[in-house]
Motif scaffolding. Structure first.
Motif, mmCIF file in Angstrom:
data_model
loop_
_atom_site.group_PDB
_atom_site.id
_atom_site.type_symbol
_atom_site.label_atom_id
_atom_site.label_comp_id
_atom_site.label_asym_id
_atom_site.label_seq_id
_atom_site.Cartn_x
_atom_site.Cartn_y
_atom_site.Cartn_z
ATOM 1 N N LEU A 12 -1.313 7.406 1.132
ATOM 2 C CA LEU A 12 -2.036 7.600 2.430
ATOM 3 C C LEU A 12 -3.326 7.671 2.507
ATOM 4 O O LEU A 12 -3.979 8.606 1.646
ATOM 5 C CB LEU A 12 -1.339 8.618 3.441
ATOM 6 C CG LEU A 12 -1.863 8.650 4.762
ATOM 7 C CD1 LEU A 12 -1.444 7.684 5.565
ATOM 8 C CD2 LEU A 12 -1.528 10.174 5.387
ATOM 9 N N SER A 13 -4.093 6.443 2.715
ATOM 10 C CA SER A 13 -5.685 6.313 2.548
ATOM 11 C C SER A 13 -6.178 7.373 3.559
ATOM 12 O O SER A 13 -5.630 7.537 4.723
ATOM 13 C CB SER A 13 -5.943 4.996 2.763
ATOM 14 O OG SER A 13 -5.760 4.540 4.112
ATOM 15 N N PRO A 14 -7.550 7.296 3.550
ATOM 16 C CA PRO A 14 -8.061 8.481 4.328
ATOM 17 C C PRO A 14 -8.269 7.691 5.806
ATOM 18 O O PRO A 14 -8.199 8.526 6.862
ATOM 19 C CB PRO A 14 -9.715 8.178 4.058
ATOM 20 C CG PRO A 14 -9.440 8.122 2.406
ATOM 21 C CD PRO A 14 -8.379 7.240 2.377
ATOM 22 N N ASP A 15 -8.064 6.501 5.959
ATOM 23 C CA ASP A 15 -7.811 5.792 7.364
ATOM 24 C C ASP A 15 -6.628 5.707 7.983
ATOM 25 O O ASP A 15 -6.373 5.436 9.141
ATOM 26 C CB ASP A 15 -8.465 4.381 7.332
ATOM 27 C CG ASP A 15 -7.393 3.422 6.773
ATOM 28 O OD1 ASP A 15 -6.462 3.560 6.276
ATOM 29 O OD2 ASP A 15 -8.049 2.299 6.602
ATOM 30 N N GLY A 16 -5.522 6.339 7.358
ATOM 31 C CA GLY A 16 -4.255 6.472 7.716
ATOM 32 C C GLY A 16 -3.321 5.280 7.790
ATOM 33 O O GLY A 16 -2.152 5.359 7.993
ATOM 34 N N ILE A 76 0.322 -3.515 0.899
ATOM 35 C CA ILE A 76 0.845 -3.562 -0.382
ATOM 36 C C ILE A 76 -0.338 -3.355 -1.311
ATOM 37 O O ILE A 76 -1.139 -4.044 -1.618
ATOM 38 C CB ILE A 76 1.465 -5.135 -0.615
ATOM 39 C CG1 ILE A 76 2.569 -5.377 0.354
ATOM 40 C CG2 ILE A 76 2.102 -5.053 -1.786
ATOM 41 C CD1 ILE A 76 3.563 -4.287 0.394
ATOM 42 N N GLY A 77 -0.272 -2.552 -2.165
ATOM 43 C CA GLY A 77 -0.999 -2.018 -3.466
ATOM 44 C C GLY A 77 -0.830 -3.032 -4.368
ATOM 45 O O GLY A 77 0.539 -2.956 -4.872
ATOM 46 N N VAL A 78 -1.860 -3.633 -5.241
ATOM 47 C CA VAL A 78 -1.431 -4.366 -6.418
ATOM 48 C C VAL A 78 -2.167 -4.080 -7.707
ATOM 49 O O VAL A 78 -3.366 -3.697 -7.533
ATOM 50 C CB VAL A 78 -1.762 -5.866 -6.020
ATOM 51 C CG1 VAL A 78 -0.896 -6.442 -4.986
ATOM 52 C CG2 VAL A 78 -3.086 -6.128 -5.775
ATOM 53 N N ASN A 79 -1.350 -3.741 -8.579
ATOM 54 C CA ASN A 79 -2.029 -3.556 -9.887
ATOM 55 C C ASN A 79 -2.922 -2.077 -9.920
ATOM 56 O O ASN A 79 -3.926 -2.266 -10.609
ATOM 57 C CB ASN A 79 -2.568 -4.502 -10.777
ATOM 58 C CG ASN A 79 -1.640 -5.585 -11.456
ATOM 59 O OD1 ASN A 79 -0.396 -5.128 -11.313
ATOM 60 N ND2 ASN A 79 -2.179 -6.545 -12.007
ATOM 61 N N TRP A 80 -2.727 -1.207 -9.298
ATOM 62 C CA TRP A 80 -3.346 -0.085 -9.121
ATOM 63 C C TRP A 80 -3.734 0.541 -10.565
ATOM 64 O O TRP A 80 -2.596 0.533 -11.402
ATOM 65 C CB TRP A 80 -2.926 1.005 -8.494
ATOM 66 C CG TRP A 80 -2.862 0.714 -6.670
ATOM 67 C CD1 TRP A 80 -3.337 -0.381 -6.487
ATOM 68 C CD2 TRP A 80 -2.449 1.511 -5.846
ATOM 69 N NE1 TRP A 80 -3.667 -0.177 -4.913
ATOM 70 C CE2 TRP A 80 -2.847 0.796 -4.606
ATOM 71 C CE3 TRP A 80 -1.853 2.762 -5.653
ATOM 72 C CZ2 TRP A 80 -2.454 1.284 -3.217
ATOM 73 C CZ3 TRP A 80 -1.379 3.290 -4.357
ATOM 74 C CH2 TRP A 80 -1.891 2.556 -3.239
ATOM 75 N N SER A 81 -4.650 1.000 -11.099
ATOM 76 C CA SER A 81 -4.987 1.466 -12.247
ATOM 77 C C SER A 81 -6.072 2.497 -12.504
ATOM 78 O O SER A 81 -6.567 3.152 -11.446
ATOM 79 C CB SER A 81 -5.515 0.124 -13.216
ATOM 80 O OG SER A 81 -6.774 -0.157 -12.681
ATOM 81 N N GLY A 82 -6.052 2.911 -13.657
ATOM 82 C CA GLY A 82 -7.065 4.253 -13.605
ATOM 83 C C GLY A 82 -6.129 5.495 -13.716
ATOM 84 O O GLY A 82 -5.172 5.489 -13.330
ATOM 85 N N PRO A 83 -6.921 6.564 -13.994
ATOM 86 C CA PRO A 83 -6.465 7.766 -14.037
ATOM 87 C C PRO A 83 -6.009 8.312 -12.732
ATOM 88 O O PRO A 83 -5.247 9.323 -12.433
ATOM 89 C CB PRO A 83 -7.593 8.775 -14.463
ATOM 90 C CG PRO A 83 -8.716 8.133 -14.403
ATOM 91 C CD PRO A 83 -8.518 6.697 -14.379
ATOM 92 N N ARG A 84 -6.500 7.708 -11.641
ATOM 93 C CA ARG A 84 -6.040 7.946 -10.169
ATOM 94 C C ARG A 84 -5.412 6.966 -9.461
ATOM 95 O O ARG A 84 -5.334 7.211 -8.231
ATOM 96 C CB ARG A 84 -7.507 8.492 -9.269
ATOM 97 C CG ARG A 84 -7.999 9.837 -9.744
ATOM 98 C CD ARG A 84 -9.261 10.267 -9.068
ATOM 99 N NE ARG A 84 -10.198 9.377 -8.693
ATOM 100 C CZ ARG A 84 -10.435 9.032 -7.279
ATOM 101 N NH1 ARG A 84 -10.135 10.072 -6.404
ATOM 102 N NH2 ARG A 84 -11.285 8.130 -7.097
ATOM 103 N N LEU A 85 -4.956 5.864 -10.098
ATOM 104 C CA LEU A 85 -4.179 4.992 -9.775
ATOM 105 C C LEU A 85 -4.917 4.504 -8.402
ATOM 106 O O LEU A 85 -4.494 4.630 -7.354
ATOM 107 C CB LEU A 85 -2.725 5.229 -9.435
ATOM 108 C CG LEU A 85 -2.240 5.505 -10.584
ATOM 109 C CD1 LEU A 85 -0.624 5.861 -10.425
ATOM 110 C CD2 LEU A 85 -1.952 4.288 -11.741
ATOM 111 N N VAL A 86 -6.023 3.622 -8.349
ATOM 112 C CA VAL A 86 -6.581 3.056 -7.330
ATOM 113 C C VAL A 86 -6.637 1.565 -7.516
ATOM 114 O O VAL A 86 -6.444 1.448 -8.772
ATOM 115 C CB VAL A 86 -8.169 3.681 -7.106
ATOM 116 C CG1 VAL A 86 -8.125 5.216 -6.848
ATOM 117 C CG2 VAL A 86 -9.023 3.276 -8.590
ATOM 118 N N GLY A 87 -7.060 0.832 -6.386
ATOM 119 C CA GLY A 87 -6.865 -0.486 -6.348
ATOM 120 C C GLY A 87 -7.064 -0.972 -5.110
ATOM 121 O O GLY A 87 -7.002 -0.550 -4.105
#
Length: 122
Positions: free
Chosen positions: A34-38, A87-98
């Protein structure tokens, strides 16, 4: 290009080539964010190692599964659109963002490599 932008580009390139998407899930289904914008995102990855890293970061007994691209386009994306998910695609990094895209945007980006009829969604 940003890290998220290059990951998104890699997603569409890899999926076009392999005709497979990867997800993480448990017996209750796949995690959403859930993103900050809902807006709620449902993430997918273009390779097994990328999805395995995400499952390890999120923990909670998640496992990695593959899905054929045609099934994903025909079943998952229309359901996600109906449910108001992106649809999130290839989220990466320690917090899984993308980056995330609407299901229609995903289908439009896949249109040249998909069967006729996959490029439109109401």
């Amino acid at each position: 290009m940003s890290q998220s932008g290059s990951q998104a580009a890699a997603f569409f390139k890899d999926v076009h080539r392999s005709r497979v998407v990867w997800l993480v899930r448990d017996d209750d289904g796949s995690p959403t964010h859930l993103s900050p914008d809902g807006t709620r995102s449902l993430p997918f990855w273009s390779t097994s190692p990328r999805a395995q890293r995400a499952a390890k970061i999120w923990g909670r007994g998640l496992r990695v599964e593959s899905m054929r691209l045609d099934i994903w386009c025909d079943l998952v994306l229309p359901d996600a659109a109906r449910d108001g998910l992106v649809i999130g695609v290839n989220w990466s990094g320690p917090r899984l963002v993308g980056w995330s895209f609407t299901p229609k945007q995903v289908l439009n980006r896949l249109a040249p490599s998909s069967a006729p009829g996959h490029s439109t969604m109401d």
